[in-house]
Design an enzyme around this catalytic site. Structure first.
Site, PDB file in Angstrom:
ATOM      1  N   SER A 146      34.770   1.207 -24.967  1.00 50.11           N
ATOM      2  CA  SER A 146      35.347   1.230 -26.074  1.00 50.11           C
ATOM      3  C   SER A 146      33.984   2.171 -27.380  1.00 50.11           C
ATOM      4  CB  SER A 146      35.596   0.774 -27.484  1.00 50.11           C
ATOM      5  OG  SER A 146      36.133   1.097 -28.332  1.00 50.11           O
ATOM      6  N   TYR A 160      35.074  -6.987 -32.159  1.00 46.83           N
ATOM      7  CA  TYR A 160      34.845  -6.393 -30.996  1.00 46.83           C
ATOM      8  C   TYR A 160      34.061  -5.481 -30.176  1.00 46.83           C
ATOM      9  CZ  TYR A 160      37.974  -2.794 -29.054  1.00 46.83           C
ATOM     10  OH  TYR A 160      38.792  -1.890 -28.552  1.00 46.83           O
TER      11      TYR A 160
END
Length: 255
Positions: A146, A160
């Site tokens: 990501s 995350y």
């Protein structure tokens, strides 16, 4: 050069919706037999299978929790049995922010949940497919990281972001380990991708528009944009690419 995955067996984790769904459909459209995986929404998974079959492709759905090693083994075994061979293409798409939590409020349980779904699942899915790929002398592994791995993510998402950073670094190490076996390991790093549960759940309309305004291409990405990058990495076009990360973010983060 046309992309032809005829005869290849692919498995895409978390492929009942969003990016995973688009990746599975793209791989099948180019000839791969595709294992569809979901955690719980089997109705969505069956819809993906039917979409692929209606277009003339082959697909099978296996429900499994990829944070559980025993279920990972069952997932691979069922896909292998369905298609009569070992997996040639693994796309580790399953992942989740889980919940926005400031570090001052982070619990051990939440930390474990976030790391397991994003990083543990990737590590042990890779471990399970490596023997079959090594025996064939070829294989393609594509992990999903990501843009958060580069910028730390939004509010309450530092763990995350760290889990996705771990995925990015892991691919480099694994790429070195497996290069002699004809296996490539790469990452795709999506930016702001619309039509996904991620942003439907965690991003407000105001934040969404503000983000789009800052993207040079002036739009949010689509799951199909990400699928195109995965398709390239899964094909022979990327046979000399390993340990790398393709950024799919419309220019919002350039390296």
């Amino acid at each position: 050069m046309a992309i032809d995955l005829t005869g290849k067996i692919a498995l895409v984790t978390g492929s009942n919706a969003g990016i995973g769904r688009a990746v599975a459909i793209a791989l099948a459209a180019h000839g791969a037999k595709v294992g569809i995986n979901c955690l719980s929404n089997t109705a969505q998974g069956e819809e993906v299978v039917e979409t692929i079959r209606a277009a003339g492709g082959e697909a099978v759905l296996v429900q499994a929790d990829v944070t559980d090693i025993a279920q990972i083994d069952r997932l691979l075994s069922e896909v292998e049995a369905a298609f009569g061979g070992t997996v040639d293409i693994l796309v580790n798409n399953a992942g989740h922010l889980v919940q926005r939590v400031p570090n001052a409020e982070m619990t051990e349980d939440m930390y474990t949940r976030i790391m397991d779904v994003n990083f543990k699942s990737t590590v042990f899915m890779c471990k399970r497919v490596l023997p079959g790929m090594a025996a064939k002398g070829s294989g393609r592994i594509v992990n999903m990281t990501s843009v958060a791995a580069h910028n730390g993510g939004g509010p309450g998402s530092s763990i995350y972001a760290a889990s996705k950073g771990a995925v990015m670094a892991y691919a480099k190490g694994l790429a070195k380990e497996t290069a002699g076996s004809g296996i490539t390991v790469n990452n795709v790093s999506p930016g702001f991708i619309g039509n996904t549960m991620f942003h439907a759940t965690f991003t407000t309309d105001t934040a969404r528009q503000a983000t789009i305004n800052g993207i040079p291409l002036q739009r949010e990405g689509t799951p199909e944009d990400v699928a195109g990058a995965v398709l390239y990495l899964a094909s022979d076009l990327a046979s000399y690419l390993t340990g790398e990360t393709i950024e799919v973010n419309g220019g919002m983060m350039m390296r």
